[in-house]
Scaffold this motif. Structure first.
Motif, PDB file in Angstrom:
ATOM      1  N   UNK A 177      -8.199   3.701   2.534  1.00  0.00           N
ATOM      2  CA  UNK A 177      -7.734   2.754   3.541  1.00  0.00           C
ATOM      3  C   UNK A 177      -7.894   1.337   3.020  1.00  0.00           C
ATOM      4  N   UNK A 178      -6.873   0.503   3.263  1.00  0.00           N
ATOM      5  CA  UNK A 178      -6.928  -0.898   2.856  1.00  0.00           C
ATOM      6  C   UNK A 178      -6.093  -1.708   3.826  1.00  0.00           C
ATOM      7  N   UNK A 179      -6.310  -3.028   3.819  1.00  0.00           N
ATOM      8  CA  UNK A 179      -5.526  -3.931   4.654  1.00  0.00           C
ATOM      9  C   UNK A 179      -4.138  -4.118   4.042  1.00  0.00           C
ATOM     10  N   UNK A 180      -3.091  -4.247   4.845  1.00  0.00           N
ATOM     11  CA  UNK A 180      -1.777  -4.522   4.275  1.00  0.00           C
ATOM     12  C   UNK A 180      -1.767  -5.887   3.574  1.00  0.00           C
ATOM     13  N   UNK A 181      -1.046  -5.991   2.483  1.00  0.00           N
ATOM     14  CA  UNK A 181      -0.902  -7.218   1.698  1.00  0.00           C
ATOM     15  C   UNK A 181      -2.226  -7.687   1.110  1.00  0.00           C
ATOM     16  N   UNK A 182      -3.161  -6.764   0.871  1.00  0.00           N
ATOM     17  CA  UNK A 182      -4.436  -7.087   0.263  1.00  0.00           C
ATOM     18  C   UNK A 182      -4.634  -6.221  -0.974  1.00  0.00           C
ATOM     19  N   UNK A 183      -5.500  -6.673  -1.860  1.00  0.00           N
ATOM     20  CA  UNK A 183      -5.811  -5.930  -3.074  1.00  0.00           C
ATOM     21  C   UNK A 183      -6.661  -4.718  -2.707  1.00  0.00           C
ATOM     22  N   UNK A 184      -6.354  -3.570  -3.319  1.00  0.00           N
ATOM     23  CA  UNK A 184      -7.189  -2.383  -3.171  1.00  0.00           C
ATOM     24  C   UNK A 184      -8.389  -2.568  -4.095  1.00  0.00           C
ATOM     25  N   UNK A 185      -9.566  -2.809  -3.532  1.00  0.00           N
ATOM     26  CA  UNK A 185     -10.740  -3.127  -4.335  1.00  0.00           C
ATOM     27  C   UNK A 185     -11.232  -1.945  -5.159  1.00  0.00           C
ATOM     28  N   UNK A 186     -10.949  -0.729  -4.723  1.00  0.00           N
ATOM     29  CA  UNK A 186     -11.411   0.437  -5.477  1.00  0.00           C
ATOM     30  C   UNK A 186     -10.656   0.579  -6.788  1.00  0.00           C
ATOM     31  N   UNK A 187      -9.335   0.363  -6.767  1.00  0.00           N
ATOM     32  CA  UNK A 187      -8.533   0.522  -7.979  1.00  0.00           C
ATOM     33  C   UNK A 187      -8.186  -0.813  -8.622  1.00  0.00           C
ATOM     34  N   UNK A 188      -8.227  -1.913  -7.869  1.00  0.00           N
ATOM     35  CA  UNK A 188      -7.870  -3.220  -8.399  1.00  0.00           C
ATOM     36  C   UNK A 188      -6.375  -3.457  -8.469  1.00  0.00           C
ATOM     37  N   UNK A 189      -5.589  -2.629  -7.796  1.00  0.00           N
ATOM     38  CA  UNK A 189      -4.132  -2.726  -7.851  1.00  0.00           C
ATOM     39  C   UNK A 189      -3.607  -3.530  -6.657  1.00  0.00           C
ATOM     40  N   UNK A 190      -2.519  -4.262  -6.905  1.00  0.00           N
ATOM     41  CA  UNK A 190      -1.794  -4.951  -5.839  1.00  0.00           C
ATOM     42  C   UNK A 190      -0.310  -4.886  -6.176  1.00  0.00           C
ATOM     43  N   UNK A 191       0.450  -4.256  -5.332  1.00  0.00           N
ATOM     44  CA  UNK A 191       1.901  -4.100  -5.484  1.00  0.00           C
ATOM     45  C   UNK A 191       2.267  -3.515  -6.851  1.00  0.00           C
ATOM     46  N   UNK A 192       1.503  -2.501  -7.269  1.00  0.00           N
ATOM     47  CA  UNK A 192       1.806  -1.801  -8.505  1.00  0.00           C
ATOM     48  C   UNK A 192       1.303  -2.468  -9.769  1.00  0.00           C
ATOM     49  N   UNK A 193       0.609  -3.591  -9.651  1.00  0.00           N
ATOM     50  CA  UNK A 193       0.087  -4.300 -10.819  1.00  0.00           C
ATOM     51  C   UNK A 193      -1.427  -4.269 -10.803  1.00  0.00           C
TER      52      UNK A 193
END
Length: 61
Positions: A36-52
């Protein structure tokens, strides 16, 4: 100076304030990790944001 013409009742005051409450946070399930993560936020577990990869992945979260 503006002076109220009549007293505002508790009911009318409450109706005016009905939209002042705080909304609950929205969470979505991440497509890659399933976390679970907030929309438009970085996923802290993987470090990914919009595929990057924008951060180093963290193991302690």
């Amino acid at each position: 100076m503006a002076v109220p013409k009549s007293k505002v009742s508790k009911s009318r005051r409450g109706m005016r304030r009905s939209h002042d409450r705080l909304d609950m946070n929205t969470y979505i399930e991440d497509a890659e990790s399933g976390e679970l993560r907030r929309p438009h936020h970085i996923d802290l577990k993987t470090g990914m944001y919009r595929g990057r990869q924008v951060l180093e992945p963290r193991d302690d979260i």
